[in-house]
Scaffold this motif. Sequence first.
Motif, PDB file in Angstrom:
ATOM      1  N   ARG A  74       0.849  -1.190   0.000  1.00  0.00           N
ATOM      2  CA  ARG A  74       0.000   0.000   0.000  1.00  0.00           C
ATOM      3  C   ARG A  74       0.885   1.241   0.000  1.00  0.00           C
ATOM      4  N   ARG A  75       0.286   2.375  -0.316  1.00  0.00           N
ATOM      5  CA  ARG A  75       1.020   3.628  -0.175  1.00  0.00           C
ATOM      6  C   ARG A  75       1.335   3.821   1.301  1.00  0.00           C
ATOM      7  N   SER A  76       2.488   4.380   1.585  1.00  0.00           N
ATOM      8  CA  SER A  76       2.902   4.568   2.964  1.00  0.00           C
ATOM      9  C   SER A  76       1.958   5.526   3.682  1.00  0.00           C
ATOM     10  N   LEU A  77       1.605   5.165   4.905  1.00  0.00           N
ATOM     11  CA  LEU A  77       0.768   6.014   5.746  1.00  0.00           C
ATOM     12  C   LEU A  77       1.606   6.778   6.765  1.00  0.00           C
ATOM     13  N   PRO A  83       5.181  10.766  -1.443  1.00  0.00           N
ATOM     14  CA  PRO A  83       3.977  10.228  -2.091  1.00  0.00           C
ATOM     15  C   PRO A  83       4.218   8.904  -2.805  1.00  0.00           C
ATOM     16  N   THR A  84       5.472   8.619  -3.144  1.00  0.00           N
ATOM     17  CA  THR A  84       5.772   7.371  -3.841  1.00  0.00           C
ATOM     18  C   THR A  84       6.185   6.254  -2.889  1.00  0.00           C
ATOM     19  N   ALA A  85       6.250   6.551  -1.592  1.00  0.00           N
ATOM     20  CA  ALA A  85       6.692   5.541  -0.616  1.00  0.00           C
ATOM     21  C   ALA A  85       5.652   4.427  -0.491  1.00  0.00           C
ATOM     22  N   ARG A  86       6.135   3.215  -0.358  1.00  0.00           N
ATOM     23  CA  ARG A  86       5.275   2.034  -0.234  1.00  0.00           C
ATOM     24  C   ARG A  86       5.592   1.287   1.057  1.00  0.00           C
ATOM     25  N   GLU A  87       4.582   0.601   1.564  1.00  0.00           N
ATOM     26  CA  GLU A  87       4.763  -0.276   2.713  1.00  0.00           C
ATOM     27  C   GLU A  87       4.327  -1.671   2.285  1.00  0.00           C
ATOM     28  N   GLN A  88       5.147  -2.669   2.594  1.00  0.00           N
ATOM     29  CA  GLN A  88       4.824  -4.049   2.264  1.00  0.00           C
ATOM     30  C   GLN A  88       4.435  -4.774   3.543  1.00  0.00           C
TER      31      GLN A  88
END
Length: 170
Positions: A74-77, A83-88
């Motif tokens: 998901r996009r990082s919260l 804005p491009t950061a992701r969390e797995q």
Amino acid sequence: HKDDGYTNNCVCDILLDIVEEQEKVNPTSGCLSSCDVSLRELRGKGLSPTQYTTIPVSLICSSTCDYFIGMGVRRSLATGAAPTAREQFESVVFNVVDVDPETCCATLELLQSHDVNVPSPDSNLTKAQYLLGLLDDETSYRHTGICITVNLDCFCGVVCHPPVTPQPIS
């Protein structure tokens, strides 16, 4: 049972029951022990009135007889994240969001038990056993908002955890 909305697939049928009961206690639920005991407890027929909204489930793969590990992004919260950061995330515990009785496809939300960046220990535990071990109390369950679609024909077993009210997405 086919006329009653059942499918002849026991994993599919129990997940259909879970969705039906969860919708009774929390009609807006979704992407934001034994199964019979968990269903009774969710209905409020256990030792005390129910305050729970979810029966977390784990699925056992037909091919390996091991727990299914779902993975999602998901996009990082995080505050200040780009804005491009992701969390797995990966999890062996899911909130059943929806089940299609005709196709036996289900939408499952990953319940956070562990961030993918935490390495599993060097031990005799499988990764799935390690992830399950992180769920030491009700507060371990947290919504992620990450949903995956699975074909329930790929599973030979379902494990129902005791009912919980997962923590909000964070």
